[in-house]
Design a protein around this motif. Structure first.
Motif, PDB file in Angstrom:
ATOM      1  N   ARG A   1       0.838  -1.197   0.000  1.00  0.00           N
ATOM      2  CA  ARG A   1       0.000   0.000   0.000  1.00  0.00           C
ATOM      3  C   ARG A   1       0.875   1.249   0.000  1.00  0.00           C
ATOM      4  O   ARG A   1       1.813   1.368   0.781  1.00  0.00           O
ATOM      5  CB  ARG A   1      -0.922   0.001   1.220  1.00  0.00           C
ATOM      6  N   VAL A   2       0.566   2.170  -0.889  1.00  0.00           N
ATOM      7  CA  VAL A   2       1.319   3.414  -1.028  1.00  0.00           C
ATOM      8  C   VAL A   2       0.635   4.501  -0.219  1.00  0.00           C
ATOM      9  O   VAL A   2      -0.580   4.720  -0.343  1.00  0.00           O
ATOM     10  CB  VAL A   2       1.392   3.838  -2.513  1.00  0.00           C
ATOM     11  N   ASP A   3       1.381   5.184   0.625  1.00  0.00           N
ATOM     12  CA  ASP A   3       0.810   6.278   1.409  1.00  0.00           C
ATOM     13  C   ASP A   3       0.288   7.365   0.480  1.00  0.00           C
ATOM     14  O   ASP A   3       0.955   7.732  -0.492  1.00  0.00           O
ATOM     15  CB  ASP A   3       1.859   6.870   2.345  1.00  0.00           C
ATOM     16  N   PRO A   4      -0.895   7.892   0.757  1.00  0.00           N
ATOM     17  CA  PRO A   4      -1.469   8.893  -0.135  1.00  0.00           C
ATOM     18  C   PRO A   4      -0.791  10.253  -0.017  1.00  0.00           C
ATOM     19  O   PRO A   4      -0.245  10.607   1.030  1.00  0.00           O
ATOM     20  CB  PRO A   4      -2.921   8.982   0.337  1.00  0.00           C
ATOM     21  N   ARG A   5      -0.830  10.989  -1.112  1.00  0.00           N
ATOM     22  CA  ARG A   5      -0.427  12.392  -1.114  1.00  0.00           C
ATOM     23  C   ARG A   5      -1.678  13.231  -1.319  1.00  0.00           C
ATOM     24  O   ARG A   5      -2.584  12.838  -2.056  1.00  0.00           O
ATOM     25  CB  ARG A   5       0.574  12.669  -2.233  1.00  0.00           C
ATOM     26  N   VAL A   6      -1.732  14.370  -0.673  1.00  0.00           N
ATOM     27  CA  VAL A   6      -2.918  15.227  -0.724  1.00  0.00           C
ATOM     28  C   VAL A   6      -2.555  16.567  -1.346  1.00  0.00           C
ATOM     29  O   VAL A   6      -1.622  17.234  -0.885  1.00  0.00           O
ATOM     30  CB  VAL A   6      -3.502  15.442   0.693  1.00  0.00           C
ATOM     31  N   SER A   7      -3.280  16.942  -2.378  1.00  0.00           N
ATOM     32  CA  SER A   7      -3.078  18.232  -3.026  1.00  0.00           C
ATOM     33  C   SER A   7      -4.387  19.006  -2.975  1.00  0.00           C
ATOM     34  O   SER A   7      -5.413  18.540  -3.491  1.00  0.00           O
ATOM     35  CB  SER A   7      -2.635  18.030  -4.482  1.00  0.00           C
TER      36      SER A   7
ATOM     37  N   VAL B   1     -16.053   2.512   4.869  1.00  0.00           N
ATOM     38  CA  VAL B   1     -15.668   3.729   4.141  1.00  0.00           C
ATOM     39  C   VAL B   1     -14.900   3.294   2.885  1.00  0.00           C
ATOM     40  O   VAL B   1     -13.670   3.232   2.881  1.00  0.00           O
ATOM     41  CB  VAL B   1     -14.793   4.648   5.019  1.00  0.00           C
ATOM     42  N   PRO B   2     -15.614   2.966   1.802  1.00  0.00           N
ATOM     43  CA  PRO B   2     -14.940   2.458   0.603  1.00  0.00           C
ATOM     44  C   PRO B   2     -13.818   3.358   0.093  1.00  0.00           C
ATOM     45  O   PRO B   2     -12.822   2.863  -0.455  1.00  0.00           O
ATOM     46  CB  PRO B   2     -16.084   2.354  -0.405  1.00  0.00           C
ATOM     47  N   ALA B   3     -13.929   4.668   0.281  1.00  0.00           N
ATOM     48  CA  ALA B   3     -12.893   5.584  -0.194  1.00  0.00           C
ATOM     49  C   ALA B   3     -11.554   5.371   0.487  1.00  0.00           C
ATOM     50  O   ALA B   3     -10.522   5.866   0.022  1.00  0.00           O
ATOM     51  CB  ALA B   3     -13.344   7.028   0.004  1.00  0.00           C
ATOM     52  N   ALA B   4     -11.546   4.629   1.598  1.00  0.00           N
ATOM     53  CA  ALA B   4     -10.288   4.322   2.283  1.00  0.00           C
ATOM     54  C   ALA B   4      -9.522   3.205   1.597  1.00  0.00           C
ATOM     55  O   ALA B   4      -8.350   2.975   1.901  1.00  0.00           O
ATOM     56  CB  ALA B   4     -10.561   3.933   3.734  1.00  0.00           C
ATOM     57  N   GLY B   5     -10.170   2.502   0.657  1.00  0.00           N
ATOM     58  CA  GLY B   5      -9.561   1.313   0.074  1.00  0.00           C
ATOM     59  C   GLY B   5      -8.645   1.505  -1.125  1.00  0.00           C
ATOM     60  O   GLY B   5      -7.642   0.803  -1.245  1.00  0.00           O
ATOM     61  N   PRO B   6      -8.933   2.424  -2.057  1.00  0.00           N
ATOM     62  CA  PRO B   6      -8.107   2.524  -3.256  1.00  0.00           C
ATOM     63  C   PRO B   6      -6.668   2.938  -2.969  1.00  0.00           C
ATOM     64  O   PRO B   6      -6.405   3.827  -2.161  1.00  0.00           O
ATOM     65  CB  PRO B   6      -8.840   3.604  -4.081  1.00  0.00           C
ATOM     66  N   SER B   7      -5.749   2.285  -3.678  1.00  0.00           N
ATOM     67  CA  SER B   7      -4.326   2.589  -3.511  1.00  0.00           C
ATOM     68  C   SER B   7      -3.585   2.188  -4.773  1.00  0.00           C
ATOM     69  O   SER B   7      -3.629   1.018  -5.173  1.00  0.00           O
ATOM     70  CB  SER B   7      -3.763   1.831  -2.301  1.00  0.00           C
ATOM     71  N   GLY B   8      -2.920   3.135  -5.423  1.00  0.00           N
ATOM     72  CA  GLY B   8      -2.144   2.825  -6.612  1.00  0.00           C
ATOM     73  C   GLY B   8      -0.869   2.067  -6.262  1.00  0.00           C
ATOM     74  O   GLY B   8      -0.362   2.173  -5.142  1.00  0.00           O
ATOM     75  N   THR B   9      -0.348   1.306  -7.220  1.00  0.00           N
ATOM     76  CA  THR B   9       0.863   0.533  -6.950  1.00  0.00           C
ATOM     77  C   THR B   9       2.096   1.417  -6.861  1.00  0.00           C
ATOM     78  O   THR B   9       3.075   1.049  -6.216  1.00  0.00           O
ATOM     79  CB  THR B   9       1.085  -0.533  -8.031  1.00  0.00           C
ATOM     80  N   SER B  10       2.050   2.589  -7.496  1.00  0.00           N
ATOM     81  CA  SER B  10       3.183   3.506  -7.393  1.00  0.00           C
ATOM     82  C   SER B  10       2.819   4.848  -6.780  1.00  0.00           C
ATOM     83  O   SER B  10       3.679   5.525  -6.209  1.00  0.00           O
ATOM     84  CB  SER B  10       3.817   3.751  -8.778  1.00  0.00           C
ATOM     85  N   ARG B  11       1.528   5.226  -6.846  1.00  0.00           N
ATOM     86  CA  ARG B  11       1.153   6.543  -6.334  1.00  0.00           C
ATOM     87  C   ARG B  11      -0.340   6.597  -6.062  1.00  0.00           C
ATOM     88  O   ARG B  11      -1.145   6.096  -6.844  1.00  0.00           O
ATOM     89  CB  ARG B  11       1.513   7.612  -7.361  1.00  0.00           C
ATOM     90  N   THR B  12      -0.704   7.219  -4.945  1.00  0.00           N
ATOM     91  CA  THR B  12      -2.097   7.479  -4.622  1.00  0.00           C
ATOM     92  C   THR B  12      -2.234   8.969  -4.331  1.00  0.00           C
ATOM     93  O   THR B  12      -1.605   9.483  -3.407  1.00  0.00           O
ATOM     94  CB  THR B  12      -2.549   6.668  -3.390  1.00  0.00           C
ATOM     95  N   LEU B  13      -3.016   9.649  -5.142  1.00  0.00           N
ATOM     96  CA  LEU B  13      -3.171  11.096  -5.008  1.00  0.00           C
ATOM     97  C   LEU B  13      -4.608  11.448  -4.642  1.00  0.00           C
ATOM     98  O   LEU B  13      -5.557  10.931  -5.239  1.00  0.00           O
ATOM     99  CB  LEU B  13      -2.835  11.795  -6.329  1.00  0.00           C
ATOM    100  N   TRP B  14      -4.740  12.318  -3.668  1.00  0.00           N
ATOM    101  CA  TRP B  14      -6.027  12.924  -3.355  1.00  0.00           C
ATOM    102  C   TRP B  14      -5.973  14.352  -3.878  1.00  0.00           C
ATOM    103  O   TRP B  14      -5.223  15.189  -3.367  1.00  0.00           O
ATOM    104  CB  TRP B  14      -6.288  12.901  -1.855  1.00  0.00           C
ATOM    105  N   LEU B  15      -6.729  14.624  -4.926  1.00  0.00           N
ATOM    106  CA  LEU B  15      -6.771  15.937  -5.558  1.00  0.00           C
ATOM    107  C   LEU B  15      -8.127  16.542  -5.207  1.00  0.00           C
ATOM    108  O   LEU B  15      -9.163  16.151  -5.749  1.00  0.00           O
ATOM    109  CB  LEU B  15      -6.593  15.790  -7.067  1.00  0.00           C
ATOM    110  N   ILE B  16      -8.122  17.489  -4.272  1.00  0.00           N
ATOM    111  CA  ILE B  16      -9.369  17.953  -3.661  1.00  0.00           C
ATOM    112  C   ILE B  16      -9.395  19.471  -3.548  1.00  0.00           C
ATOM    113  O   ILE B  16      -8.354  20.127  -3.667  1.00  0.00           O
ATOM    114  CB  ILE B  16      -9.560  17.308  -2.272  1.00  0.00           C
ATOM    115  N   ASP B  17     -10.592  20.006  -3.327  1.00  0.00           N
ATOM    116  CA  ASP B  17     -10.686  21.447  -3.126  1.00  0.00           C
ATOM    117  C   ASP B  17     -10.749  21.767  -1.629  1.00  0.00           C
ATOM    118  O   ASP B  17     -10.806  20.869  -0.783  1.00  0.00           O
ATOM    119  CB  ASP B  17     -11.869  22.049  -3.896  1.00  0.00           C
TER     120      ASP B  17
END
Length: 274
Positions: free
Chosen positions: A4-10, A239-255
């Motif tokens: 699991r890749v730790d998420p980044r938040v932008s 909380v299904p949104a807690a499940g997705p994770s990319g193999t190289s990168r997980t990005l949260w792109l939010i306002d």
């Protein structure tokens, strides 16, 4: 099991800035992947931000940098309704983006409609078949020394976009329902969506998590609770949104509105404001 890749938040000031930023990022990523592999694969999402992003791509002066004839398009989920229904993510995506560029028809992989199949389960099985056949074709074309002996169930998914609902659902995987609990199949039929229409087709979490990069694209104050819970490490079944994770990168792109309840430690190190 993938690591699991730790998420980044932008974080971006508002939804319009957010969609423009995602569009710019997507164009750049597609160009980079095409430079590496010769083609690129993106899994699209619907919703206000998902479709708004596609419109922003179409309007971008940089869009012609992508060779659109060498982009493969899939969808994370689809409404099981008539093929020409405005409710379909695919119909909206064609209007917003695909009709504006020379996209190859054979590279557009749409989940089946109620015109073609008698049930969402039949459509889900067909979509799983399409994915498996694409994986086999990709495997046959791969002449590298490190390719696996047998093709997998999914082709290489370079970028996968996901929206998040106020209830924290992603794709058409809803809290506590069978879809979010699925561990083997790549695609499932959904009959009891809490939001209309009730019947849908969705990638499962195991399929989603094979993508190289997963981008969670979210705007609005009504999503803040779901975003906060997902980034705080909630259980995906609730909380299904807690499940997705990319193999190289997980990005949260939010306002800004959606970021109201994001854990402070994530914002301090990872957030960028555009």
């Amino acid at each position: 099991m993938p690591v699991r890749v730790d998420p980044r938040v932008s974080i971006h000031p508002d939804s319009s800035v957010l969609m423009a930023a995602i569009a710019a990022r997507l164009i750049t990523k597609l160009v980079d992947v095409q430079d590496k592999y010769g083609e690129a694969t993106v899994v699209l999402t619907g919703g206000t931000v998902g479709i708004g992003t596609l419109k922003a791509v179409a309007d971008s002066a940089a869009a012609p940098a992508v060779d659109w004839s060498r982009v493969n398009f899939w969808w994370g989920d689809e409404r099981f309704v008539a093929a020409d229904s405005e409710d379909r993510n695919t119909v909206q995506a064609r209007k917003a983006l695909l009709s504006h560029f020379p996209v190859s028809a054979e590279r557009i992989h749409e989940p089946g409609s109620s015109d073609e199949f008698g049930s969402p389960e039949e459509a889900a099985d067909d979509y799983a078949r399409q994915l498996k056949e694409a994986a086999a074709a990709e495997h046959a074309a791969d002449h590298s020394d490190d390719r696996p002996e047998e093709p997998g169930l999914l082709p290489r998914l370079d970028i996968l976009l996901l929206g998040v609902g106020p209830d924290a659902h992603v794709a058409s995987l809803f809290p506590e329902q069978a879809g979010i609990r699925e561990k083997e199949r790549t695609v499932v039929g959904v009959r009891t969506s809490p939001k209309p229409p009730p019947e849908r087709i969705s990638l499962t979490l195991p399929a989603i998590n094979t993508a190289g990069e997963v981008w969670m694209v979210v705007a609005g104050e009504d999503k803040a609770g779901a975003v906060g819970l997902a980034l705080a490490g909630a259980t995906p079944v609730q909380v299904p949104a807690a499940g997705p994770s990319g193999t190289s990168r997980t990005l949260w792109l939010i306002d800004e509105a959606a970021a109201a309840k994001v854990p402070a430690q994530l914002v301090r190190k990872e957030a960028t404001r555009s």
